[in-house]
Design a protein around this motif. Structure first.
Motif, short mmCIF file in Angstrom:
data_model
loop_
_atom_site.label_atom_id
_atom_site.label_comp_id
_atom_site.label_asym_id
_atom_site.label_seq_id
_atom_site.Cartn_x
_atom_site.Cartn_y
_atom_site.Cartn_z
N GLU A 148 -18.13 39.89 21.95
CA GLU A 148 -19.03 39.27 20.61
C GLU A 148 -19.23 40.50 19.99
OE1 GLU A 148 -22.59 36.12 19.28
OE2 GLU A 148 -21.99 36.38 21.45
N ASP A 149 -19.00 40.67 18.80
CA ASP A 149 -19.68 41.36 17.90
C ASP A 149 -21.16 41.08 17.47
OD1 ASP A 149 -19.33 43.95 16.39
OD2 ASP A 149 -18.96 42.98 14.74
N PRO A 150 -22.05 41.91 17.53
CA PRO A 150 -23.54 41.69 17.28
C PRO A 150 -23.73 40.99 15.91
CG PRO A 150 -23.43 43.64 18.62
CD PRO A 150 -22.02 43.44 18.06
N VAL A 151 -23.38 42.01 14.74
CA VAL A 151 -23.71 41.53 13.43
C VAL A 151 -22.31 42.09 12.55
CG1 VAL A 151 -25.26 41.47 11.45
CG2 VAL A 151 -26.23 41.94 13.82
N THR A 152 -21.69 41.14 11.85
CA THR A 152 -20.39 41.71 11.31
C THR A 152 -20.41 41.53 9.81
OG1 THR A 152 -19.31 40.52 13.17
CG2 THR A 152 -17.76 41.14 11.77
N GLY A 153 -20.38 42.46 9.14
CA GLY A 153 -20.44 42.47 7.71
C GLY A 153 -19.38 41.91 6.97
N SER A 154 -18.06 42.39 7.59
CA SER A 154 -16.53 41.83 7.05
C SER A 154 -16.68 40.36 7.10
CB SER A 154 -15.37 42.82 7.60
OG SER A 154 -15.48 42.45 9.11
N ALA A 155 -17.20 39.94 8.12
CA ALA A 155 -16.92 38.16 8.64
C ALA A 155 -17.59 37.59 7.40
CB ALA A 155 -17.69 37.96 9.94
N HIS A 156 -18.45 38.26 6.74
CA HIS A 156 -19.12 37.74 5.54
C HIS A 156 -18.46 37.63 4.44
CE1 HIS A 156 -22.32 37.65 8.62
NE2 HIS A 156 -23.09 36.74 7.95
N CYS A 157 -17.36 38.51 4.43
CA CYS A 157 -16.52 38.28 3.15
C CYS A 157 -15.72 36.83 3.03
CB CYS A 157 -15.62 39.42 3.12
SG CYS A 157 -16.14 41.06 3.08
N VAL A 158 -15.66 36.24 4.24
CA VAL A 158 -15.09 35.03 4.39
C VAL A 158 -16.31 33.81 4.38
CG1 VAL A 158 -13.75 33.46 5.96
CG2 VAL A 158 -13.49 35.91 5.90
N LEU A 159 -17.15 34.22 5.19
CA LEU A 159 -18.50 33.27 5.19
C LEU A 159 -19.24 32.98 4.00
CD1 LEU A 159 -19.81 34.50 8.67
CD2 LEU A 159 -19.13 32.14 8.14
N GLY A 160 -19.42 34.18 3.02
CA GLY A 160 -19.92 33.95 1.67
C GLY A 160 -19.34 33.00 0.63
N PRO A 161 -17.90 33.09 0.48
CA PRO A 161 -17.25 32.18 -0.43
C PRO A 161 -17.21 30.62 0.20
CG PRO A 161 -16.08 34.19 -0.22
CD PRO A 161 -17.11 34.34 0.62
N TYR A 162 -17.20 30.61 1.49
CA TYR A 162 -17.14 29.43 2.27
C TYR A 162 -18.49 28.55 1.95
CZ TYR A 162 -16.62 25.69 5.94
OH TYR A 162 -16.64 24.89 6.87
N GLN A 182 -20.64 29.39 -0.17
CA GLN A 182 -21.09 29.20 -1.46
C GLN A 182 -20.37 27.80 -2.28
OE1 GLN A 182 -18.33 31.07 -4.42
NE2 GLN A 182 -19.92 31.41 -5.87
N LYS A 183 -19.16 27.43 -1.65
CA LYS A 183 -18.56 26.05 -2.12
C LYS A 183 -19.45 24.90 -1.42
CE LYS A 183 -14.05 28.19 -2.29
NZ LYS A 183 -12.90 28.55 -1.46
N LYS A 184 -19.84 25.17 -0.27
CA LYS A 184 -20.35 23.93 0.47
C LYS A 184 -21.97 23.91 0.01
CE LYS A 184 -19.78 22.99 4.67
NZ LYS A 184 -19.13 21.70 4.74
N LEU A 185 -22.64 24.79 -0.39
CA LEU A 185 -24.07 24.72 -0.49
C LEU A 185 -24.28 24.80 -2.14
CD1 LEU A 185 -25.71 26.91 2.13
CD2 LEU A 185 -25.18 24.32 1.98
N ASN A 186 -23.23 25.24 -2.91
CA ASN A 186 -23.31 25.25 -4.40
C ASN A 186 -24.40 26.45 -4.77
OD1 ASN A 186 -22.59 25.01 -7.22
ND2 ASN A 186 -24.29 23.43 -7.16
N LYS A 187 -24.27 27.79 -4.11
CA LYS A 187 -25.35 28.66 -4.07
C LYS A 187 -24.41 29.96 -4.20
CE LYS A 187 -29.17 29.12 -1.97
NZ LYS A 187 -30.19 28.83 -0.81
N SER A 188 -24.78 30.93 -5.02
CA SER A 188 -23.93 32.24 -5.13
C SER A 188 -24.71 33.40 -4.20
CB SER A 188 -23.97 32.71 -6.44
OG SER A 188 -22.85 31.76 -6.88
N GLU A 189 -25.96 33.09 -4.04
CA GLU A 189 -26.70 33.95 -3.37
C GLU A 189 -27.47 33.47 -2.07
OE1 GLU A 189 -29.36 36.60 -5.50
OE2 GLU A 189 -28.52 36.30 -7.38
#
Length: 264
Positions: free
Chosen positions: A203-217, A219-226
């Motif tokens: 398990e990686d403790p905190v993964t910046g690159s994973a949020h390159c996928v999580l952010g857009p995902y 964003q669509k579900k919550l209709n928020k860009s930040e």
């Protein structure tokens, strides 16, 4: 003998011994892949970053204890922290990182380090039974990016209690699995965990690159860009995420833990 500056940084935290540790080496000259891999094994962090000054910016490569990594957020954040803290780059200057994952940038903004990363698309897939068996939790959605699987589950409690079968997970996926859900707490939009046993990191403790996928995902579900995210590993970490077209701005803080030199 040339002493090579080396640091250990806790990334995505403002407190020591939390977040994701990364080693950062400031090179004076090119080094072989074998040498960098040996150093990464010795440092034994999930990633070690190797920086070398170039005419147009900073060459940056990342190695886990097992292999070179194509994209890494927390070691990039740690690298920017070192460059600014040591006065190698003024804090008011943007850092240009030339990597195998493309051109990445870092800016210092009101105490936060903001990384400019590519958005990574994922698409819905039919999960294999071996993947579901390895995760050992009910799933709501399974997607796949060019790097990792993305799995949404129902609650934060299920996510925190997850204990995957890591040996089976090594067989089920080529790299890693991001598991996520909407947060139960109002201060966070979503939370996640990231399992990467094939790279030698259960398990990686905190993964910046994973949020390159999580952010857009999300964003669509919550209709928020930040969005504000929390990675719910044992160490844990907070990530600010902003999505702008095909870019994801990932922000975090960092703390220096060790400051020394390599003697080989």
């Amino acid at each position: 003998m040339i002493n090579i500056p080396v640091f250990q940084i806790d990334a995505f935290t403002d407190k020591p011994f939390i977040g994701n540790p990364a080693a950062v080496c400031l090179l004076m000259e090119e080094k072989s892949d074998e040498w960098m891999l040996n150093v990464a094994r010795e440092m034994n962090c999930s990633e070690t970053a190797f920086l070398l000054n170039k005419e147009m910016g900073i060459s940056l490569r990342w190695f886990s204890p097992k292999t070179e990594v194509g994209l890494c957020g927390h070691a990039t954040l740690a690298s920017a922290h070192v460059l600014w803290e040591k006065g190698i780059v003024p804090r008011n200057e943007e850092i240009l990182f030339f990597t195998k994952g493309g051109l990445l940038t870092a800016q210092y903004k009101e105490g936060w380090i903001e990384l400019n990363f590519p958005a990574i698309e994922e698409k819905k897939v039919l999960p294999s039974e071996i993947l579901l068996d390895a995760l050992k939790v009910p799933v709501l959605y399974v997607g796949k990016s060019k790097y990792d699987y993305l799995v949404e589950i129902e609650t934060e409690e299920i996510l925190k209690d997850m204990n995957p079968d890591f040996e089976t997970l090594k067989i089920a996926v080529p790299r890693g699995v991001i598991v996520t859900c909407q947060s139960d707490r109002p201060k966070y939009d979503f939370i996640s965990r990231f399992f990467v046993p094939s790279l030698g990191i259960n398990e990686d403790p905190v993964t910046g690159s994973a949020h390159c996928v999580l952010g857009p995902y999300w964003q669509k579900k919550l209709n928020k860009s930040e969005l504000i995210a929390y990675q719910a590993s044992e160490r844990g970490g907070v990530i600010k995420v902003k999505i702008d077209d095909d870019r994801v701005y990932i922000s975090g803080k960092a703390v220096t833990i060790t400051d020394g030199v390599l003697l080989v």
